[in-house]
Structures are given as structure tokens and as C-alpha cells.
Design an enzyme around this catalytic site. Structure first.
Site, PDB file in Angstrom:
ATOM      1  N   PHE A   1      14.701 -21.331 -12.912  1.00 54.09           N
ATOM      2  CA  PHE A   1      15.619 -22.492 -13.692  1.00 54.09           C
ATOM      3  C   PHE A   1      14.900 -22.887 -15.072  1.00 54.09           C
ATOM      4  O   PHE A   1      13.795 -23.377 -15.015  1.00 54.09           O
ATOM      5  CB  PHE A   1      15.159 -23.863 -12.641  1.00 54.09           C
ATOM      6  CG  PHE A   1      16.009 -25.127 -13.042  1.00 54.09           C
ATOM      7  CD1 PHE A   1      17.396 -25.103 -12.697  1.00 54.09           C
ATOM      8  CD2 PHE A   1      15.464 -25.975 -13.851  1.00 54.09           C
ATOM      9  CE1 PHE A   1      17.837 -26.302 -13.331  1.00 54.09           C
ATOM     10  CE2 PHE A   1      16.130 -27.138 -14.581  1.00 54.09           C
ATOM     11  CZ  PHE A   1      17.668 -27.207 -14.149  1.00 54.09           C
TER      12      PHE A   1
ATOM     13  N   ASP B   1       7.835 -20.235 -19.520  1.00 50.31           N
ATOM     14  CA  ASP B   1       8.265 -21.359 -19.447  1.00 50.31           C
ATOM     15  C   ASP B   1       7.255 -22.347 -18.658  1.00 50.31           C
ATOM     16  O   ASP B   1       7.369 -22.194 -17.576  1.00 50.31           O
ATOM     17  CB  ASP B   1       9.800 -21.360 -18.903  1.00 50.31           C
ATOM     18  CG  ASP B   1      10.604 -22.822 -18.886  1.00 50.31           C
ATOM     19  OD1 ASP B   1       9.702 -23.857 -19.148  1.00 50.31           O
ATOM     20  OD2 ASP B   1      11.659 -22.715 -18.730  1.00 50.31           O
TER      21      ASP B   1
ATOM     22  N   LYS C   1       8.804 -31.895 -21.028  1.00 47.78           N
ATOM     23  CA  LYS C   1       8.376 -32.887 -19.919  1.00 47.78           C
ATOM     24  C   LYS C   1       7.263 -33.605 -20.249  1.00 47.78           C
ATOM     25  O   LYS C   1       7.302 -34.720 -20.825  1.00 47.78           O
ATOM     26  CB  LYS C   1       8.340 -32.169 -18.485  1.00 47.78           C
ATOM     27  CG  LYS C   1       9.549 -31.516 -18.051  1.00 47.78           C
ATOM     28  CD  LYS C   1       9.674 -31.112 -16.467  1.00 47.78           C
ATOM     29  CE  LYS C   1      10.759 -30.323 -15.973  1.00 47.78           C
ATOM     30  NZ  LYS C   1      12.031 -31.059 -15.570  1.00 47.78           N
TER      31      LYS C   1
HETATM   32  N1  PLP Z   1      12.542 -25.376 -17.685  1.00 51.32           N
HETATM   33  C1  PLP Z   1      11.723 -25.646 -16.497  1.00 51.32           C
HETATM   34  C2  PLP Z   1      10.847 -24.751 -15.828  1.00 51.32           C
HETATM   35  C3  PLP Z   1      12.297 -26.548 -16.038  1.00 51.32           C
HETATM   36  O1  PLP Z   1      11.759 -27.075 -14.669  1.00 51.32           O
HETATM   37  C4  PLP Z   1      13.224 -27.598 -16.233  1.00 51.32           C
HETATM   38  C5  PLP Z   1      13.414 -28.842 -15.913  1.00 51.32           C
HETATM   39  O2  PLP Z   1      13.501 -29.091 -14.841  1.00 51.32           O
HETATM   40  C6  PLP Z   1      13.736 -27.152 -17.652  1.00 51.32           C
HETATM   41  C7  PLP Z   1      13.217 -25.953 -18.371  1.00 51.32           C
HETATM   42  C8  PLP Z   1      14.843 -28.080 -18.377  1.00 51.32           C
HETATM   43  O3  PLP Z   1      14.151 -29.091 -18.932  1.00 51.32           O
HETATM   44  P1  PLP Z   1      15.276 -30.233 -19.192  1.00 51.32           P
HETATM   45  O4  PLP Z   1      15.775 -31.098 -18.052  1.00 51.32           O
HETATM   46  O5  PLP Z   1      14.207 -31.267 -20.138  1.00 51.32           O
HETATM   47  O6  PLP Z   1      16.109 -29.877 -20.186  1.00 51.32           O
END
Ligand code: PLP
Length: 406
Positions: free
Chosen positions: A138, A223, A252
């Protein structure tokens, strides 16, 4: 409360299905609804509120900076951006940082960067660069990112998608090695898959991925949008295995639970491919976000949030594992990122988190079978124990619960 829900339902797009609670106030690890009912937050907006609601230092910086200078765009320099970028590089061990707002934008930035690196530095033929991703990933919701999701619902109805992504099973180093071709630009991976249900890979996975990527001249991009900034018990989850990636995506918690702030941080050899005009965003790197992001990084270190997550996460995991319930099939996690896997034949995760809500605990289901527990890192040991008692009470609604000897 029902009036507010009705308004959202009438005027909002139906892309979410929130739990039936209307929140009006937050402080530390607690939230209050419009009737004054108090809840312990065990979600922290998917790690965005890792430092708690209304952290006094973060709110003070937000207020002061908002009154002084907030958004100028990157057409000009600001007196807040440089110090923020410097601190981001110190924390990540990278040479340069590119600030954006949301996690998905950070991921998009990383994808553009590694593709350009592949063409300009590695010598991949134009249009052929590939990025290896993991099944169950994700990384956000843009059309490029959902295009390489393995989750049918995230993709369904949103194609056509951009090509150039090759999935491998998460945690499988042999599959990663097999998937690499001369056109592979990068391997993009989450240290722990959050949205997939708090899936922790085998020990040594990231270190092994680093070795394979080095050998094959492939970039390793991690990530850490959800796992970063203390969540798993280290400042970054890669620190559990002393991994040295080529790029790290943060988001976040970087915005201190107050603003959307994200960044792609990378080595000079990677980030150096960007030229003025290649990439950008009106809000990325704005003075307000930079000031709050810098203070968030300072608070993270000075208040030892990673250490708190390590010890309180171990406490939560141990106490949850001590609950013997026929409903629970697994308890797993790292630091304060914990998943409770439920037997779908007995209760859906959605029904269970609604029961927890009645008991005063806010959590969220993922993948139908997992309730996730990722409270603000300001949570205390007593609050962790209080949450476990409420979780036990909720489990009792679906069958007997015995306490296993620790
Ligand atoms: N990458 C990871 C591992 C995430 O958990 C999330 C969101 O849950 C994102 C990227 C995307 O972040 P955003 O919702 O701020 O676009």
C-alpha cells in the site's frame, strides 16, 4: 451526532465508511465525541498523529509560524525550508530531501526519481524502466500507485494504468532476485506492510534486499510513510536491521498530526537527476509545513518516542498475546504497530472495531480480518493496560476469554 453523520452522508462522496462516531476534540491519546464521550485512540490517523493530539510544542510552532509566514510556493526561498531539509537528511542519513505534502506524492516523487536515475545513470533504454513492488503493498491512492496494487478494489474501475511495475511476494528474497532485469530501476518496499494487515517480513529481509539491490545495481527505496518516525520502536524501521537504502519516503507523522507533510529523501547520486522544472508542488516545502515538520523531528528525538514505542509496543503485544480467545487467530506487529487477526467465521474485523467503539476504544479494520492497534506514541503504560482490558471485554462478546500465563 446523527445530524453530523447525515450531513456527511448527504453531501460527501461515498469513498469512506467511517465508524459511527463524530469527533470534536483530542488531547494526547484521547478523543472526545460531540456528546462529550471519551475514547482512547488506538489508530492515530494511521500514524499521522504519532505525537498525540494537540502536542503543545507542535501547536505552538504551528500558531507562531502561521501568523508569520505560511505559503509562498517554491518560487522563492523561505527561512524555514533549509533547516527542515537539513534535519530530514540527518534523521534519514540521506544527502537531499524533496518535500511534498501527502504520502502518495512522496511515493510518486520517488517513482519519478528512480525512473530518471535508470535512464540517466544506469543506462536503461528510454521508456523501459521497471520498479519491483510487493504483493500486498500500500503506497497511496493515485492512479499510478493503485495501478500496481494487488488489491482488486483499489484498481477496479480506475484503469488504464501506467506500466513498468513488477510485483513479487513480500518477504521473498529469491523472488526479488529472480524479478530483477537489466531494466530494473528500483525495489520499492514497506518495512512492515500496514494496510495489508500489519505483515512483518522475516528477519533479515530488508538487509537481504539491500545486498541483492547492491549486487544488481538496483535502487532500494523504502516507504516509511507509516512505519517511520518512531512507530516500530526505532526512529526508522530500517534501523532494526541497519539497512542503508538509496531512498526513503516519509509522511504522516512528519506533519506532527497537524498538517500534511511528506518527503522523499535520497542519496546525492539518485536525487541529483532532478533539474529545475522536472517536478514540484505548490504546497510542498511550504514554510508552515517545514516549521512543523522540523519541530516534529525535534520532538521525536527529545521525547524519545521511538524508545516509548519499543517498550510500550512490547507491553501491548505481550498482553494481547496473553488473551486466549477462540476469536483471535494471531497477534503480530513491531513497536506500536500491532494487528489482531480475527477468525472471520466468528466475527468480521469491522463488527469487532464497532464493538470496541462501544467499549471506548477507537481502532480500524483492515482486510476484513485484522483490527489494527497503532496508538499515539504518547500513550502511557496505564493507558495501554486500559486498552487491553477494553479489548478483552469486546472479545468476550464473541466467546470466552482466558488469560494465558505470561
Ligand atoms: N505509503 C504507506 C506505507 C502508507 O501507509 C500510506 C497511507 O496509508 C501512504 C503511502 C499514502 O499516504 P497518504 O494517504 O498521505 O497519501
Amino acid at each position: 451526532m446523527s445530524d453530523m453523520i447525515a450531513l456527511e452522508l448527504q453531501y460527501g462522496a461515498t469513498n469512506y465508511a467511517p465508524l459511527p462516531v463524530v469527533l470534536a476534540r483530542g488531547e494526547g491519546a484521547w478523543l472526545w465525541d460531540t456528546d462529550g464521550q471519551r475514547y482512547l485512540d488506538m489508530l492515530s490517523a494511521y500514524s499521522a498523529v504519532s505525537f498525540g493530539y494537540g502536542h503543545p510544542r507542535l501547536v505552538a510552532v504551528l500558531r507562531e509560524q502561521a501568523g508569520r509566514l505560511a505559503v509562498t510556493s517554491r518560487a522563492f526561498h523561505s527561512d524555514r525550508l533549509g533547516p527542515f531539509l537539513e534535519r530530514l537528511c540527518e534523521v534519514t542519513g540521506m544527502d537531499r530531501a524533496l518535500p511534498m505534502s501527502t504520502g502518495a506524492e512522496g511515493v510518486e516523487t520517488a517513482i519519478k526519481c528512480v525512473r530518471k536515475w535508470a535512464y540517466r545513470v544506469k543506462g536503461v533504454p528510454d521508456g523501459k524502466a521497471e520498479v519491483i513492488v510487493c504483493a500486498g503493498n500500500f503506497h497511496g491512492r493515485t492512479s499510478t500507485i493503485v495501478g500496481f496494487s494487488s488489491e482488486a478494489q483499489y484498481r477496479e474501475g480506475f484503469g488504464p494504468f501506467s506500466g513498468g511495475f513488477r510485483p513479487v511476494p513480500f518477504g521473498d528474497l529469491a523472488a526479488l532476485e529472480r524479478a530483477i532485469t537489466p531494466n530494473t530501476a528500483a525495489f520499492l518496499v514497506e518495512p512492515v506492510q500496514g494496510e495489508a494487515g500489519i505483515v512483518v517480513p522475516p528477519d533479515g529481509y530488508l538487509k537481504g534486499a539491500e545486498r541483492i539491490c547492491r549486487e544488481k545495481n538496483v535502487l532500494l527505496v523504502v516507504d516509511e510513510v507509516q512505519t517511520g518516525l518512531g512507530r516500530t520502536g526505532k526512529v526508522l524501521a530500517i534501523h532494526h536491521e541497519d539497512v542503508h537504502p538509496d531512498g526513503i519516503i516519509l509522511g504522516k507523522a512528519l506533519g506532527g498530526g497537524l498538517l500534511p507533510v511528506s518527503a522523499f529523501c535520497a542519496k546525492e547520486s539518485v536525487m541529483g537527476v532532478f533539474r529545475p522544472g522536472d517536478h514540484g508542488s505548490t504546497f510542498g516545502g511550504n514554510a508552515l509545513g517545514a516549521a512543523v515538520g522540523l519541530e516534529a523531528l525535534n520532538v521525536l528525538h527529545e521525547e524519545k518516542f521511538a524508545e516509548r514505542a519499543a517498550s510500550l509496543g512490547a507491553r501491548l503485544l505481550e498482553r494481547l498475546r496473553a488473551l486466549a480467545s477462540p476469536v483471535v487467530t494471531d497477534v503480530r506487529g513491531k513497536g506500536l504497530l500491532i494487528g489482531l487477526e480475527l477468525d472471520p467465521a466468528r466475527v468480521s474485523a469491522r463488527a469487532f472495531v464497532e464493538t470496541l467503539l462501544k467499549h471506548g476504544v477507537l481502532s480500524k479494520d483492515t482486510h476484513g480480518t485484522v483490527a489494527r492497534f497503532a496508538p499515539p506514541l504518547v500513550i502511557t503504560a496505564e493507558e495501554v493496560d486500559w486498552a487491553v482490558e477494553r479489548i478483552r471485554d469486546a472479545l468476550r462478546e464473541y466467546g470466552p476469554v482466558y488469560e494465558k500465563a505470561a
